[in-house]
Design an enzyme around this catalytic site. Structure first.
Site, PDB file in Angstrom:
ATOM      1  N   ASP A   1     -25.363 -31.230  14.379  1.00 41.97           N
ATOM      2  CA  ASP A   1     -26.220 -31.420  13.620  1.00 41.97           C
ATOM      3  C   ASP A   1     -26.561 -30.211  12.632  1.00 41.97           C
ATOM      4  O   ASP A   1     -26.308 -29.449  12.702  1.00 41.97           O
ATOM      5  CB  ASP A   1     -27.161 -31.598  14.130  1.00 41.97           C
ATOM      6  CG  ASP A   1     -28.453 -32.601  13.205  1.00 41.97           C
ATOM      7  OD1 ASP A   1     -28.217 -33.111  12.640  1.00 41.97           O
ATOM      8  OD2 ASP A   1     -29.735 -32.781  13.134  1.00 41.97           O
TER       9      ASP A   1
ATOM     10  N   HIS B   1     -20.241 -31.333   5.974  1.00 39.67           N
ATOM     11  CA  HIS B   1     -18.846 -31.869   7.144  1.00 39.67           C
ATOM     12  C   HIS B   1     -17.401 -31.228   7.164  1.00 39.67           C
ATOM     13  O   HIS B   1     -17.370 -31.539   8.103  1.00 39.67           O
ATOM     14  CB  HIS B   1     -19.451 -32.859   6.472  1.00 39.67           C
ATOM     15  CG  HIS B   1     -20.171 -33.641   6.275  1.00 39.67           C
ATOM     16  ND1 HIS B   1     -21.732 -33.795   7.616  1.00 39.67           N
ATOM     17  CD2 HIS B   1     -20.935 -35.125   5.965  1.00 39.67           C
ATOM     18  CE1 HIS B   1     -22.253 -34.525   7.107  1.00 39.67           C
ATOM     19  NE2 HIS B   1     -22.353 -35.111   6.174  1.00 39.67           N
TER      20      HIS B   1
ATOM     21  N   LEU C   1      -9.339 -30.339  28.907  1.00 37.58           N
ATOM     22  CA  LEU C   1     -10.269 -30.306  28.675  1.00 37.58           C
ATOM     23  C   LEU C   1     -10.041 -32.082  28.114  1.00 37.58           C
ATOM     24  O   LEU C   1      -8.851 -32.661  27.413  1.00 37.58           O
ATOM     25  CB  LEU C   1     -10.132 -29.559  27.265  1.00 37.58           C
ATOM     26  CG  LEU C   1     -12.055 -31.068  26.352  1.00 37.58           C
ATOM     27  CD1 LEU C   1     -13.489 -29.768  27.417  1.00 37.58           C
ATOM     28  CD2 LEU C   1     -12.124 -29.421  25.264  1.00 37.58           C
TER      29      LEU C   1
END
Ligand code: FPP
Length: 236
Positions: A17, A34, A127
Site C-alpha cells: 500500500d 505502481h 519460495l
C-alpha cells in the site's frame, strides 16, 4: 538478516500500500508509484527466498480495485503484464508461482501468461509465491463454500463432513503453511478484504513507510517485531 531467536515466520502476507501517495509526494503520476512498487516487490520476494521464508502472498489487485479510474486500472494491468513477461523468465528461477483470485474478468493475454508461469514453475522447490490478482477474501470464502456444496451435491461427502480442514483445502492458498505475519506498510491499519480466512491467527505488523520506499531493512524489522511477539493461538 534477522537474528536466530524465536521462529521465523513461514508464511508472510503483504499488502503493498501507498503507491499513489508516494507518487503524489514525488510529483509523479500514480502509475509511476505502481511501477516503482512492482520493482520493490521483486527485491522483497527475492529477499524472502534468500532468508528462507517458505511462502509469500501479495495483494496486486483486489476485487474492489476495478472501481478505480479506467486509466489507473489499465496502467496497473500493463505493469502486471510486463512483470509477468520479465520476472519469471530468469535462469535460476526457483519460486513456485500461483495466482490467486477470480479468473473470469482478466484479459486473455494476462490469463495465458499466468497459466504459463504456473505451469513453468510448478515443480520448483523454492519460495511459494502467491500473487493475488482480482482477489477478495470474501470471494475466496464463497468459492470454497461453493466447492464444498458441489461435493455434497455429487454425494461425495455429507453436509456434516464440511469442516475447517475441508474449507482450508479449498482455499486458494491450500498447501501453504498457515499465515504467520500480515504486513501492511503505508500507515493504514486495516485488512481490506485480504486473506480473511488465513488471518485467523496471523500477527499483524503495520509500518509507517510507503510501499515504494520499503526496503529489506523494513522487512527485517517487521520479522523482528513478529519474533518478539508471544503467540498463544487462543491458549494460555
Ligand atoms: C496500493 O497502493 C497498490 C495497488 C492497488 C496496486 C499494486 C500493484 C502493483 C505494485 C503492480 C503490479 C503487481 C505486481 C506483483 C508486479 P494505492 O494505489 O492504494 O496507494 P495509495 O493508498 O497511496 O493511493
Amino acid at each position: 538478516m534477522p537474528s536466530e531467536r524465536a521462529p521465523m515466520p513461514r508464511h508472510i502476507g503483504l499488502i503493498m500500500d501507498g503507491n499513489g501517495r508516494w507518487a503524489a509526494k514525488n510529483g509523479l503520476p500514480r502509475s509511476a508509484g505502481h511501477t516503482r512498487g512492482a520493482e520493490v516487490f521483486r527485491t522483497i520476494s527475492r529477499y524472502c527466498e534468500k532468508i528462507g521464508i517458505e511462502a509469500l502472498t501479495t495483494y496486486a489487485f483486489s476485487t474492489e480495485n476495478w472501481s478505480r479510474s479506467a486509466d489507473e486500472v489499465s496502467s496497473i494491468m500493463n505493469i502486471l503484464r510486463k512483470y509477468l513477461r520479465d520476472a519469471f523468465n530468469q535462469e535460476g528461477e526457483t519460486s513456485r508461482v500461483r495466482f490467486i483470485g477470480r479468473r473470469d474478468r482478466l484479459a486473455p493475454d494476462i490469463l495465458s501468461l499466468m497459466e504459463e508461469i504456473e505451469d513453468g514453475t510448478r515443480n520448483n522447490t523454492g519460495l511459494k509465491l502467491n500473487i493475488a490478482v482480482d482477489y477478495g477474501g470474501r470471494n475466496e470464502i464463497v468459492h470454497a463454500a461453493r466447492e464444498a456444496a458441489k461435493l455434497v451435491e455429487q454425494g461425495r461427502i455429507s453436509a456434516d463432513e464440511i469442516d475447517e480442514d475441508l474449507i482450508e483445502s479449498l482455499t486458494f492458498t491450500s498447501g501453504c503453511p498457515p499465515l504467520d505475519l500480515l504486513l501492511r506498510p503505508s500507515g493504514e491499519e486495516r485488512i481490506s478484504n485480504f486473506m480473511l480466512w488465513q488471518c485467523a491467527y496471523a500477527e499483524f505488523v503495520y509500518m509507517d513507510v510507503l510501499w515504494p520506499d520499503f526496503t529489506t531493512e523494513h522487512l527485517d524489522r517487521a520479522i523482528e517485531e513478529f519474533r518478539s511477539r508471544n503467540r498463544r493461538f487462543g491458549g494460555r
